[in-house]
Enzyme design. Structure first.
Site, PDB file in Angstrom:
ATOM      1  N   ARG A 114     -12.274  79.918  97.801  1.00  0.00           N
ATOM      2  CA  ARG A 114     -11.201  80.227  96.795  1.00  0.00           C
ATOM      3  C   ARG A 114     -11.677  79.606  95.138  1.00  0.00           C
ATOM      4  NH1 ARG A 114      -7.755  75.747  99.693  1.00  0.00           N
ATOM      5  NH2 ARG A 114      -9.723  74.581  99.250  1.00  0.00           N
ATOM      6  N   HIS A 136     -12.949  61.879  62.896  1.00  0.00           N
ATOM      7  CA  HIS A 136     -11.456  61.107  62.893  1.00  0.00           C
ATOM      8  C   HIS A 136     -11.816  59.801  63.754  1.00  0.00           C
ATOM      9  CE1 HIS A 136      -9.618  65.429  63.194  1.00  0.00           C
ATOM     10  NE2 HIS A 136     -10.094  65.143  61.915  1.00  0.00           N
ATOM     11  N   LYS A 159     -11.122  57.411  73.854  1.00  0.00           N
ATOM     12  CA  LYS A 159     -10.592  58.530  74.060  1.00  0.00           C
ATOM     13  C   LYS A 159     -11.721  59.161  75.212  1.00  0.00           C
ATOM     14  CE  LYS A 159      -9.576  60.385  69.396  1.00  0.00           C
ATOM     15  NZ  LYS A 159     -10.105  60.947  68.208  1.00  0.00           N
ATOM     16  N   TYR A 192      -8.053  65.777  75.992  1.00  0.00           N
ATOM     17  CA  TYR A 192      -8.432  64.429  75.871  1.00  0.00           C
ATOM     18  C   TYR A 192      -7.472  63.418  76.147  1.00  0.00           C
ATOM     19  CZ  TYR A 192      -7.264  64.272  70.852  1.00  0.00           C
ATOM     20  OH  TYR A 192      -6.800  64.227  69.854  1.00  0.00           O
ATOM     21  N   ARG A 203     -13.324  70.204  64.059  1.00  0.00           N
ATOM     22  CA  ARG A 203     -12.291  69.401  64.065  1.00  0.00           C
ATOM     23  C   ARG A 203     -12.903  67.808  63.776  1.00  0.00           C
ATOM     24  NH1 ARG A 203      -7.204  71.207  65.924  1.00  0.00           N
ATOM     25  NH2 ARG A 203      -7.622  73.502  66.687  1.00  0.00           N
ATOM     26  N   ASP A 205      -9.040  67.653  56.801  1.00  0.00           N
ATOM     27  CA  ASP A 205     -10.513  67.389  57.293  1.00  0.00           C
ATOM     28  C   ASP A 205     -11.637  67.684  55.953  1.00  0.00           C
ATOM     29  OD1 ASP A 205      -9.763  66.584  59.661  1.00  0.00           O
ATOM     30  OD2 ASP A 205     -10.686  68.227  61.026  1.00  0.00           O
ATOM     31  N   GLU A 236     -11.225  66.018  90.639  1.00  0.00           N
ATOM     32  CA  GLU A 236     -10.401  65.086  90.359  1.00  0.00           C
ATOM     33  C   GLU A 236     -10.955  64.420  88.943  1.00  0.00           C
ATOM     34  OE1 GLU A 236      -8.710  61.445  92.638  1.00  0.00           O
ATOM     35  OE2 GLU A 236     -10.699  60.822  92.148  1.00  0.00           O
ATOM     36  N   HIS A 258     -15.129  60.410  65.538  1.00  0.00           N
ATOM     37  CA  HIS A 258     -15.152  61.725  66.706  1.00  0.00           C
ATOM     38  C   HIS A 258     -14.853  63.035  65.987  1.00  0.00           C
ATOM     39  CE1 HIS A 258     -13.568  64.181  69.886  1.00  0.00           C
ATOM     40  NE2 HIS A 258     -14.943  63.888  70.260  1.00  0.00           N
ATOM     41  N   ASP A 301      -2.012  62.267  76.669  1.00  0.00           N
ATOM     42  CA  ASP A 301      -2.996  63.394  76.888  1.00  0.00           C
ATOM     43  C   ASP A 301      -2.682  64.449  75.712  1.00  0.00           C
ATOM     44  OD1 ASP A 301      -3.943  62.373  79.165  1.00  0.00           O
ATOM     45  OD2 ASP A 301      -3.235  63.716  80.537  1.00  0.00           O
TER      46      ASP A 301
END
Length: 203
Positions: free
Chosen positions: A30, A69, A79, A139, A66, A178, A35, A126, A54
């Protein structure tokens, strides 16, 4: 793409702060099931973070960047980052004052096909670069979003010397914010070294 680690200490007697976590996928005809987070499993890895948010983002074009930060204390974030569509190059910069690897960075690829996750605690800037069109990243964050405590570093700072995997001379797609982050030479970090060496550990 291989993980890239530059100028880091190799003594792993202290718990390394940056962890690349591989979760087992259960596959059959399938498809597969995984998890992505289990509190007890993560505690065994030394990650006791209580996540409160989230976040899910998309980058439509290849080479969308991106970062870099962070949020300062008392609202600093931890994170747990995962790429759920496409591939990204994820970068973490040590910004802990007094660290022997202050201003050094680690980069690793996160991809939809393997489901690897990167755990980034506070004390690090990051950012990530999309390597395919239509990338999606999710994240978990340990802190509320507080814009008055957010900060950043210039993604292309020569003192950081990050090897972003782009064609030579190419400029990534970035936000206006940024593009205004300060250079590392003018940066005053709000974080102190906690004694843990900068290293990427695969779990």
């Amino acid at each position: 793409m291989k993980d890239e680690v530059f100028g880091v200490v190799t003594d792993l007697t202290a718990t390394p702060p940056i962890q690349l976590i591989r979760r087992h996928r259960h596959a059959d005809r399938r498809g597969w099931l995984v998890e992505t987070y289990n509190r007890d499993d993560f505690v065994e890895l030394g990650i006791t973070t209580g996540f409160v948010r989230d976040i899910h983002s998309t980058s439509q074009a290849c080479f969308t960047l991106r970062g870099l930060h962070f949020q300062a204390s008392p609202h600093a974030e931890k994170k747990l980052i995962r790429c759920v569509r496409g591939r990204i190059f994820d970068v973490v910069v040590d910004i802990r004052k007094g660290s022997p690897t202050y201003g050094k960075w680690i980069g690793t690829e996160l991809a939809e096909h393997d489901g690897h996750q990167l755990y980034v605690p506070e004390g690090f800037a990051h950012g990530y670069l999309s390597l395919e069109p239509g990338c999606e990243v999710t994240y978990k964050s340990s802190g509320d979003y507080r814009p008055e405590f957010e900060g950043g570093l210039a993604w292309d700072d020569p003192d950081l010397g990050i090897h972003w995997p782009m064609p030579e001379g190419f400029r990534p797609i970035i936000s206006e914010r940024d593009g205004m982050h300060p250079p590392f030479a003018h940066f005053e970090s709000p974080f102190e070294y906690d004694g843990r060496p900068l290293a990427l550990v695969v779990r």
